[in-house]
Design a protein around this motif. Structure first.
Motif, PDB file in Angstrom:
ATOM      1  N   GLU A   1       0.839  -1.200   0.000  1.00  0.00           N
ATOM      2  CA  GLU A   1       0.000   0.000   0.000  1.00  0.00           C
ATOM      3  C   GLU A   1       0.874   1.250   0.000  1.00  0.00           C
ATOM      4  OE1 GLU A   1      -2.649  -0.174   3.345  1.00  0.00           O
ATOM      5  OE2 GLU A   1      -4.186  -1.168   2.140  1.00  0.00           O
ATOM      6  N   PRO A   2       0.497   2.258  -0.787  1.00  0.00           N
ATOM      7  CA  PRO A   2       1.254   3.507  -0.764  1.00  0.00           C
ATOM      8  C   PRO A   2       0.978   4.294   0.507  1.00  0.00           C
ATOM      9  CG  PRO A   2      -0.686   3.758  -2.146  1.00  0.00           C
ATOM     10  CD  PRO A   2      -0.630   2.314  -1.733  1.00  0.00           C
ATOM     11  N   VAL A   3       1.820   5.271   0.760  1.00  0.00           N
ATOM     12  CA  VAL A   3       1.634   6.200   1.867  1.00  0.00           C
ATOM     13  C   VAL A   3       1.615   7.604   1.281  1.00  0.00           C
ATOM     14  CG1 VAL A   3       2.568   7.094   4.026  1.00  0.00           C
ATOM     15  CG2 VAL A   3       2.824   4.670   3.473  1.00  0.00           C
ATOM     16  N   PHE A   4       0.580   8.372   1.588  1.00  0.00           N
ATOM     17  CA  PHE A   4       0.467   9.756   1.141  1.00  0.00           C
ATOM     18  C   PHE A   4       0.728  10.674   2.329  1.00  0.00           C
ATOM     19  CE2 PHE A   4      -2.714   7.797  -1.923  1.00  0.00           C
ATOM     20  CZ  PHE A   4      -1.836   7.803  -3.004  1.00  0.00           C
ATOM     21  N   LEU A   5       1.774  11.480   2.227  1.00  0.00           N
ATOM     22  CA  LEU A   5       2.146  12.414   3.281  1.00  0.00           C
ATOM     23  C   LEU A   5       1.795  13.832   2.859  1.00  0.00           C
ATOM     24  CD1 LEU A   5       5.724  11.128   4.209  1.00  0.00           C
ATOM     25  CD2 LEU A   5       3.553  10.515   5.288  1.00  0.00           C
ATOM     26  N   VAL A   6       1.032  14.529   3.694  1.00  0.00           N
ATOM     27  CA  VAL A   6       0.701  15.932   3.454  1.00  0.00           C
ATOM     28  C   VAL A   6       1.332  16.757   4.570  1.00  0.00           C
ATOM     29  CG1 VAL A   6      -1.127  17.644   3.176  1.00  0.00           C
ATOM     30  CG2 VAL A   6      -1.478  15.301   2.365  1.00  0.00           C
ATOM     31  N   CYS A   7       2.182  17.703   4.214  1.00  0.00           N
ATOM     32  CA  CYS A   7       2.842  18.521   5.224  1.00  0.00           C
ATOM     33  C   CYS A   7       1.833  19.480   5.864  1.00  0.00           C
ATOM     34  CB  CYS A   7       3.997  19.299   4.615  1.00  0.00           C
ATOM     35  SG  CYS A   7       4.867  20.312   5.825  1.00  0.00           S
ATOM     36  N   THR A   8       1.729  19.401   7.186  1.00  0.00           N
ATOM     37  CA  THR A   8       0.851  20.302   7.947  1.00  0.00           C
ATOM     38  C   THR A   8       1.624  20.931   9.108  1.00  0.00           C
ATOM     39  OG1 THR A   8       0.083  18.488   9.380  1.00  0.00           O
ATOM     40  CG2 THR A   8      -1.192  18.925   7.378  1.00  0.00           C
ATOM     41  N   HIS A   9       2.919  21.110   8.914  1.00  0.00           N
ATOM     42  CA  HIS A   9       3.824  21.498   9.999  1.00  0.00           C
ATOM     43  C   HIS A   9       3.751  23.014  10.238  1.00  0.00           C
ATOM     44  CE1 HIS A   9       8.012  20.516  11.906  1.00  0.00           C
ATOM     45  NE2 HIS A   9       7.203  21.120  12.743  1.00  0.00           N
ATOM     46  N   GLY A  10       2.718  23.447  10.943  1.00  0.00           N
ATOM     47  CA  GLY A  10       2.482  24.857  11.144  1.00  0.00           C
ATOM     48  C   GLY A  10       3.554  25.566  11.939  1.00  0.00           C
ATOM     49  N   ARG A  11       4.183  24.891  12.857  1.00  0.00           N
ATOM     50  CA  ARG A  11       5.243  25.537  13.631  1.00  0.00           C
ATOM     51  C   ARG A  11       6.460  25.816  12.766  1.00  0.00           C
ATOM     52  NH1 ARG A  11       6.117  23.719  19.728  1.00  0.00           N
ATOM     53  NH2 ARG A  11       4.004  24.593  19.709  1.00  0.00           N
TER      54      ARG A  11
ATOM     55  N   ALA B   1      -5.242  17.526   3.663  1.00  0.00           N
ATOM     56  CA  ALA B   1      -5.112  16.188   4.247  1.00  0.00           C
ATOM     57  C   ALA B   1      -6.483  15.612   4.576  1.00  0.00           C
ATOM     58  CB  ALA B   1      -4.236  16.242   5.498  1.00  0.00           C
ATOM     59  N   ARG B   2      -7.373  16.444   5.106  1.00  0.00           N
ATOM     60  CA  ARG B   2      -8.728  15.965   5.415  1.00  0.00           C
ATOM     61  C   ARG B   2      -9.459  15.532   4.153  1.00  0.00           C
ATOM     62  NH1 ARG B   2      -8.450  20.372   9.130  1.00  0.00           N
ATOM     63  NH2 ARG B   2      -9.588  21.731   7.691  1.00  0.00           N
ATOM     64  N   THR B   3      -9.304  16.311   3.085  1.00  0.00           N
ATOM     65  CA  THR B   3      -9.953  15.956   1.820  1.00  0.00           C
ATOM     66  C   THR B   3      -9.423  14.637   1.279  1.00  0.00           C
ATOM     67  OG1 THR B   3     -10.378  18.263   1.227  1.00  0.00           O
ATOM     68  CG2 THR B   3     -10.274  16.676  -0.578  1.00  0.00           C
TER      69      THR B   3
ATOM     70  N   SER C   1     -11.153  10.467   0.704  1.00  0.00           N
ATOM     71  CA  SER C   1     -11.127   9.616  -0.491  1.00  0.00           C
ATOM     72  C   SER C   1     -10.232   8.391  -0.345  1.00  0.00           C
ATOM     73  CB  SER C   1     -10.647  10.432  -1.701  1.00  0.00           C
ATOM     74  OG  SER C   1     -11.558  11.467  -2.014  1.00  0.00           O
ATOM     75  N   PHE C   2      -9.135   8.525   0.417  1.00  0.00           N
ATOM     76  CA  PHE C   2      -8.128   7.462   0.444  1.00  0.00           C
ATOM     77  C   PHE C   2      -7.894   6.882   1.834  1.00  0.00           C
ATOM     78  CE2 PHE C   2      -7.090  10.353  -3.080  1.00  0.00           C
ATOM     79  CZ  PHE C   2      -7.246   9.470  -4.144  1.00  0.00           C
ATOM     80  N   GLY C   3      -8.657   7.324   2.803  1.00  0.00           N
ATOM     81  CA  GLY C   3      -8.668   6.707   4.117  1.00  0.00           C
ATOM     82  C   GLY C   3      -7.316   6.634   4.780  1.00  0.00           C
ATOM     83  N   GLY C   4      -6.961   5.439   5.251  1.00  0.00           N
ATOM     84  CA  GLY C   4      -5.770   5.233   6.044  1.00  0.00           C
ATOM     85  C   GLY C   4      -4.463   5.359   5.291  1.00  0.00           C
ATOM     86  N   LEU C   5      -4.500   5.583   3.981  1.00  0.00           N
ATOM     87  CA  LEU C   5      -3.271   5.805   3.233  1.00  0.00           C
ATOM     88  C   LEU C   5      -2.701   7.196   3.481  1.00  0.00           C
ATOM     89  CD1 LEU C   5      -4.228   4.323  -0.277  1.00  0.00           C
ATOM     90  CD2 LEU C   5      -3.225   3.140   1.684  1.00  0.00           C
ATOM     91  N   VAL C   6      -3.498   8.089   4.062  1.00  0.00           N
ATOM     92  CA  VAL C   6      -3.141   9.510   4.175  1.00  0.00           C
ATOM     93  C   VAL C   6      -2.708   9.836   5.597  1.00  0.00           C
ATOM     94  CG1 VAL C   6      -3.960  11.876   3.883  1.00  0.00           C
ATOM     95  CG2 VAL C   6      -4.790  10.066   2.353  1.00  0.00           C
ATOM     96  N   TRP C   7      -1.590  10.563   5.702  1.00  0.00           N
ATOM     97  CA  TRP C   7      -1.077  11.032   6.990  1.00  0.00           C
ATOM     98  C   TRP C   7      -0.659  12.495   6.880  1.00  0.00           C
ATOM     99  CZ3 TRP C   7      -0.829   7.849  11.317  1.00  0.00           C
ATOM    100  CH2 TRP C   7      -1.005   6.478  11.099  1.00  0.00           C
TER     101      TRP C   7
ATOM    102  N   ASP D   1      -4.695   9.718  -7.215  1.00  0.00           N
ATOM    103  CA  ASP D   1      -5.337   8.735  -8.097  1.00  0.00           C
ATOM    104  C   ASP D   1      -4.323   8.165  -9.082  1.00  0.00           C
ATOM    105  OD1 ASP D   1      -8.029   8.380  -7.350  1.00  0.00           O
ATOM    106  OD2 ASP D   1      -8.617  10.278  -8.263  1.00  0.00           O
ATOM    107  N   ALA D   2      -3.512   9.049  -9.659  1.00  0.00           N
ATOM    108  CA  ALA D   2      -2.516   8.601 -10.628  1.00  0.00           C
ATOM    109  C   ALA D   2      -1.520   7.648  -9.979  1.00  0.00           C
ATOM    110  CB  ALA D   2      -1.795   9.805 -11.225  1.00  0.00           C
TER     111      ALA D   2
END
Length: 304
Positions: A129-139, A152-154, A158-164, A200-201
C-alpha cells in the motif's frame, strides 16, 4: 526562511504560477515515519518526548535517513500503539515496511544504517500500500498548516488510512505539499483537484506532471531532465524512467543528461535559472528552476 508566519502575502507562491519542478528534497532517499500526534517542534530533531521517539528521530538523522513525524487528520488517537513505516525511494527497487508498535522502545532495535543503504531495518513485513504524506507542519511554516491541513482531510475522505499529516518535507513556499511513498514523488502548490488527481494517478502506477516537484532523493538536475523527457514523450508510468545520468557543463549553469525511458534514450540539456521571488528571498530555501535547452532522441533527428 520565514518561520511561524508563512507567506500569507504571497498568493503567487500557492497558485501554481511559480514553477516547482525539480525542487524535491535531494537527500530524502530513505525514510522513517513515526506516528506522533503532537505537538511538533519546529525541527523534528528538537523533539523531547516521548524519549524513544525523540531518540529514533535523532538516530535516523545521524544515519542519513529522513525522519518524519506523522499523525492522522482530525481527531487523533493517543499512542502507543504507534504506526511506523520504513521506506526506500532511490533507484528502481523501491519498497516500504510497516508495523504498529505497542512499545516505542522497540524503535531502538531498528537498523537505520541498513535502511540508509536500501536494506531492511528489521521493522516488519513489506507493504504494497502507498503512503500519502501531506505537510501540515504549522510551527515550521504557517502556510503548511493553513493549506495542508484541509487538504489532508480531503484526501483522507477519499483514500482513508493511506493519508497522513506530516512534518516538514521541504519547499515551504510550495504548500500544500504531498509526498507519495515509496517512490518519493513530490507535488507542490496543490489544491484539492490537483491533489486528488496526483493520488489517483499514483494508485494506478503513474505520475501527473502538473505540480510535480520531482522525485525525492535524486539531484535537482536529474529531476528536471526526467520531467522534461516525460513531458515530451508523454510517458507517465512510475517505472518508465529506468536510468538518468547527469554531468555539469563546465563554466555554465547547464547540465547534460541521458535519460533512459522505456526502450528509448534521450539526450537533454537543462539550465538552472533564477525564478522571481515576489515575496522576498525569505519565502523559500531554493529559488532556482530549470529550463530545457536541447532535447534529442539519440540516433534520431533533434526533436526541439
Amino acid at each position: 526562511m520565514t518561520r511561524g508566519n508563512g507567506c500569507e502575502h504571497c498568493p503567487g507562491s500557492h497558485g501554481g504560477e511559480r514553477p516547482c519542478l525539480a525542487s524535491a528534497t535531494e537527500k530524502a532517499g530513505a525514510w522513517l515515519l513515526v506516528e506522533h500526534p503532537g505537538p511538533w517542534p519546529e525541527r523534528v530533531e528538537d523533539l523531547a518526548r516521548p524519549a524513544p521517539v525523540a531518540e529514533a528521530v535523532r538516530a535516523a538523522k545521524r544515519a542519513g535517513v529522513r525522519p518524519q513525524l506523522i499523525r492522522r487528520s482530525g481527531r487523533r488517537r493517543a499512542t502507543p500503539p504507534l504506526q511506523v513505516y520504513a521506506a526506500y525511494s532511490r533507484g528502481n527497487e523501491v519498497w516500504a515496511e510497516a508495523r504498529e508498535l505497542t512499545d516505542p522502545a522497540e524503535l531502538a532495535s531498528l537498523d537505520l544504517d541498513a535502511l540508509a543503504a536500501g536494506r531492511s531495518p528489521g521493522l516488519g513485513e513489506r507493504t504494497t500500500e502507498p503512503v500519502f504524506l501531506v505537510c501540515t507542519h504549522g510551527r515550521r511554516n504557517a502556510c503548511c498548516a493553513r493549506t495542508g491541513a484541509p487538504l489532508a482531510r480531503t484526501l483522507a475522505t477519499s483514500f482513508g488510512g493511506l493519508v497522513w499529516e506530516t512534518t516538514h518535507v521541504g519547499g515551504d513556499r510550495f504548500a500544500a505539499n504531498l509526498v507519495c511513498l515509496p517512490h518519493g514523488f513530490c507535488y507542490g502548490n496543490l489544491g484539492e483537484t490537483e491533489a486528488l488527481a496526483a493520488a489517483d494517478a499514483y494508485l494506478r502506477g503513474e505520475v501527473v506532471l502538473d505540480r510535480l516537484r520531482g522525485r525525492a532523493g535524486t539531484p535537482e538536475p536529474e529531476q528536471a531532465a526526467e520531467h522534461f523527457v516525460r513531458a515530451h514523450a508523454g510517458r507517465l508510468g512510475l517505472a518508465d524512467v529506468t536510468a538518468v545520468s547527469v554531468r555539469a557543463v563546465a563554466g555554465t549553469s547547464s547540465y547534460e543528461a541521458v535519460v533512459h525511458l522505456g526502450e528509448s534514450r534521450y539526450h537533454i540539456v537543462v539550465e538552472a535559472v533564477q525564478q522571481s521571488a515576489p515575496c522576498g528571498p525569505d519565502c523559500g530555501e531554493n529559488l532556482k528552476t530549470y529550463v530545457v535547452r536541447e532535447l534529442t532522441l539519440l540516433n534520431e533527428a533533434a526533436l526541439v
